[in-house]
Design an enzyme around this catalytic site. Structure first.
Site, PDB file in Angstrom:
ATOM      1  N   HIS A   1       8.400   1.799  11.863  1.00  0.00           N
ATOM      2  CA  HIS A   1       8.217   1.581  13.313  1.00  0.00           C
ATOM      3  C   HIS A   1       7.270   0.419  13.548  1.00  0.00           C
ATOM      4  O   HIS A   1       6.120   0.636  13.901  1.00  0.00           O
ATOM      5  CB  HIS A   1       7.662   2.861  13.956  1.00  0.00           C
ATOM      6  CG  HIS A   1       7.783   2.882  15.446  1.00  0.00           C
ATOM      7  ND1 HIS A   1       6.784   2.462  16.284  1.00  0.00           N
ATOM      8  CD2 HIS A   1       8.792   3.290  16.242  1.00  0.00           C
ATOM      9  CE1 HIS A   1       7.157   2.629  17.550  1.00  0.00           C
ATOM     10  NE2 HIS A   1       8.387   3.134  17.537  1.00  0.00           N
ATOM     11  N   PHE A   2       7.611  -0.708  13.431  1.00  0.00           N
ATOM     12  CA  PHE A   2       8.881  -1.347  13.113  1.00  0.00           C
ATOM     13  C   PHE A   2       8.671  -2.206  11.865  1.00  0.00           C
ATOM     14  O   PHE A   2       7.635  -2.867  11.767  1.00  0.00           O
ATOM     15  CB  PHE A   2       9.338  -2.231  14.274  1.00  0.00           C
ATOM     16  CG  PHE A   2       9.561  -1.473  15.557  1.00  0.00           C
ATOM     17  CD1 PHE A   2      10.736  -0.772  15.759  1.00  0.00           C
ATOM     18  CD2 PHE A   2       8.592  -1.457  16.537  1.00  0.00           C
ATOM     19  CE1 PHE A   2      10.957  -0.085  16.949  1.00  0.00           C
ATOM     20  CE2 PHE A   2       8.804  -0.769  17.717  1.00  0.00           C
ATOM     21  CZ  PHE A   2       9.984  -0.081  17.930  1.00  0.00           C
TER      22      PHE A   2
END
Length: 150
Positions: free
Chosen positions: A55-56
Site C-alpha cells: 500500500h502502495f
C-alpha cells in the site's frame, strides 16, 4: 511517584490494557490521559510496517482504515484502563461517522491521536478522534463502540 514525574504509559502498559498485538497494535505511547474525557497518544510509522509493502509499492502510504483503527485503539485505552474487569472485556466498533482523510501518512511520520469522549454509558461510548502529523490533520472520525464480554 513524585508529583513532577509523568506516568509511564509505554507500549508495555498499552499491551496490558489492549488485546491487540503486532502488527495490529497501532499505539506506541500515551502522552496525556484524562479519565472518562480524553486521551492523546502517538504511533511512529516505520517503513517496516507490513501493510506498507502493498500500500502502495514504490509509494508507501499508511492505510486510512488503520488511521481510524489507531484512533479507536486510543479510545479503547481511555475506556478500558480504569475498568475493573478489563481482562474480560473487548471494545467493538458499532459505527464510524464522518471519516475524512486530509493528507497521506508516510514512513517517518509520527501520528498524534487526539480522542475525546462525546457520550459515555456503561457499555456504550461515542468518541471523536483526530490523527495529526506535525500539527496537520491527517484524518478524523466519530466512532461509536460497545463493550462486550471476551
Amino acid at each position: 511517584m513524585a508529583s513532577d514525574e509523568q506516568p509511564k504509559w509505554d507500549v508495555q502498559w498499552i499491551m496490558s490494557i489492549l488485546p491487540h498485538r503486532y502488527p495490529l497494535l497501532l499505539v506506541d505511547r500515551v502522552l496525556e490521559l484524562e479519565p472518562r474525557k480524553r486521551i492523546v497518544a502517538i504511533k511512529n510509522v516505520s517503513i517496516n510496517e507490513p501493510q506498507l509493502v502493498g500500500h502502495f509499492p514504490g509509494h508507501p502510504v499508511f492505510p486510512g482504515v488503520l488511521l481510524v483503527e489507531g484512533m479507536a485503539q486510543a479510545g479503547g485505552l481511555l475506556l478500558l484502563h480504569e475498568h475493573p474487569d478489563r481482562e474480560r472485556k473487548l471494545v467493538y466498533f458499532t459505527s464510524i461517522e464522518g471519516a475524512k482523510f486530509r493528507r497521506p501518512v508516510v514512513p517517518g511520520d509520527q501520528l498524534r491521536y487526539e480522542v475525546e469522549v462525546l457520550r459515555l454509558r456503561s457499555a456504550y461510548c461515542k468518541i471523536s478522534g483526530r490523527a495529526l502529523v506535525d500539527g496537520q490533520l491527517a484524518a478524523e472520525a466519530v466512532m461509536s463502540s460497545a463493550m462486550v464480554a471476551r
